[in-house]
Design an enzyme around this catalytic site. Structure first.
Site, PDB file in Angstrom:
ATOM      1  N   VAL A  64       8.549   4.954  -1.127  1.00  0.00           N
ATOM      2  CA  VAL A  64       9.831   4.692  -0.202  1.00  0.00           C
ATOM      3  C   VAL A  64      10.158   5.446   0.614  1.00  0.00           C
ATOM      4  O   VAL A  64      10.939   4.977   1.667  1.00  0.00           O
ATOM      5  CB  VAL A  64      10.444   4.018  -1.592  1.00  0.00           C
ATOM      6  CG1 VAL A  64      12.358   3.492  -0.827  1.00  0.00           C
ATOM      7  CG2 VAL A  64      10.385   3.013  -2.146  1.00  0.00           C
ATOM      8  N   CYS A  65       9.937   7.005  -0.005  1.00  0.00           N
ATOM      9  CA  CYS A  65      11.487   7.770   1.164  1.00  0.00           C
ATOM     10  C   CYS A  65      10.577   7.817   2.515  1.00  0.00           C
ATOM     11  O   CYS A  65      10.861   8.056   2.980  1.00  0.00           O
ATOM     12  CB  CYS A  65      10.837   9.472   0.950  1.00  0.00           C
ATOM     13  SG  CYS A  65      11.457   9.086  -1.216  1.00  0.00           S
ATOM     14  N   SER A  66       9.438   7.307   2.043  1.00  0.00           N
ATOM     15  CA  SER A  66       7.917   7.824   3.154  1.00  0.00           C
ATOM     16  C   SER A  66       8.244   6.576   3.774  1.00  0.00           C
ATOM     17  O   SER A  66       8.492   6.792   5.670  1.00  0.00           O
ATOM     18  CB  SER A  66       6.637   7.860   3.243  1.00  0.00           C
ATOM     19  OG  SER A  66       6.217   8.184   1.721  1.00  0.00           O
TER      20      SER A  66
END
Lengths: 151, 172
Positions: free
Chosen positions: A43-45
């Site tokens: 998700v962060c990516s």
């Protein structure tokens, strides 16, 4: 979590293994802080990839974006190179999570930063903040709305 | 809750009936693997729900992550100027695995475009502006990755399989 109107706590964090970033050096510019749990997690990516595409919009609003997580500067460096990210990722690594705690967005249980966004104005005051549910990428519409209001 | 800004209008690429009760808008990138995976499922959704569905595609190329994403978007828009947007859209997703330099003219030829006009339109600044506007509208609408879907203007928090499931359940 620090809210609108608070003074943004100053910090000095590593952006690369041999370069430090001080928040107070950015007075006179708008600053976006994107706290996120960890490099490499899916998700962060996506979230960082989105901000990477948006740098020209941030520049238009005289804003500098920084990603912040508890990963080390070496980890950030590898992540940044792998994803071709063109903005600094700051290492809230030692003492671990100190800055995340100062902003009220540290998850003690997971030992990671929460997923939180801050827009800081030219005088160093928090103009907008937002805490996103852990698994949800908050996008960038809130950041742009906040930057527009600063004009 | 994020909503679609601006709402669907004549400048959009729209497939399906004007009177459809369900409007699905996808923000997508032709080089994004997840969008490639969503493509056949979207086709299935369109087949299953037929005239109940109106499908709209807006460009959200992640240029720094995908080398040919912007050019691919330009290619589909250029085909659109010859009324073959959807033919090119489909050709791009069906050939996503081999998107690279030089493929765009080959695809243009395969769907019988006027190649001279296509080449000129690939360089057109109006086409590039349209894509930038799509991207900006996506950011404004809260797009947080590709593909992102909007159902009747509300952001749908889920992938294409969840979308299919939701439509099936709501039609029962």
């Amino acid at each position: 979590m620090l809210k609108k109107g608070s003074i943004a706590p100053d910090f000095e964090l590593k952006a690369t293994p041999d370069q430090n970033i001080k928040l107070k050096d950015f007075l006179g510019k708008n600053v976006i802080l994107a706290f996120y749990p960890a490099d490499w997690s899916p998700v962060c990516s996506d979230q960082m990839a989105l901000y990477n595409e948006m740098l020209k919009y941030f520049t238009k609003h005289n804003a500098q974006i920084f990603g912040v997580s508890v990963d080390s500067s070496w980890c950030h460096l590898a992540f940044q190179q792998d994803r071709k990210l063109h903005f600094p990722l700051l290492a809230d690594f030692e003492p671990k999570g100190e800055i995340s705690k100062a902003y009220g967005v540290y998850d003690e249980e997971a030992g990671e930063s929460k997923r939180a966004l801050f827009v800081i104005d030219k005088e160093g005051k928090i103009a907008w903040s937002y805490l996103s549910p852990k698994g949800i990428n908050p996008g960038a519409d809130g950041i742009l709305d906040a930057l527009e209001e600063l004009k | 809750m994020s909503t679609l800004k601006p709402i669907v209008s004549k400048i959009d690429h729209i497939q399906g009936s004007d009177n459809a009760s369900i409007e699905i808008v996808e923000y997508g990138d032709y080089e994004c693997p997840a969008c490639g995976d969503a493509y056949p499922i979207l086709k299935e959704i369109e087949e299953t729900f037929g005239h109940q569905i109106k499908f709209v595609f807006r460009n959200f190329p992640l240029q720094k992550a995908h080398q040919f994403a912007f050019e691919a978007a330009v290619c589909a828009e250029a085909a659109g100027l010859q009324n073959k947007f959807w033919e090119m859209h489909d050709a791009l997703y069906e050939n996503q695995y081999r998107i690279a330099e030089g493929i765009f003219e080959e695809l243009a030829e395969s769907i019988d475009l006027d190649l001279e006009k296509f080449k000129l339109d690939m360089d057109s600044s109006a086409v590039k502006d349209k894509i930038e506007k799509d991207f900006e509208s996506g950011v404004r609408s809260g797009v947080n990755g590709t593909p992102s879907f909007y159902v009747n203007q509300a952001k749908f928090d889920g992938g294409v399989a969840d979308l299919y499931q939701m439509l099936k359940e709501s039609s029962e």
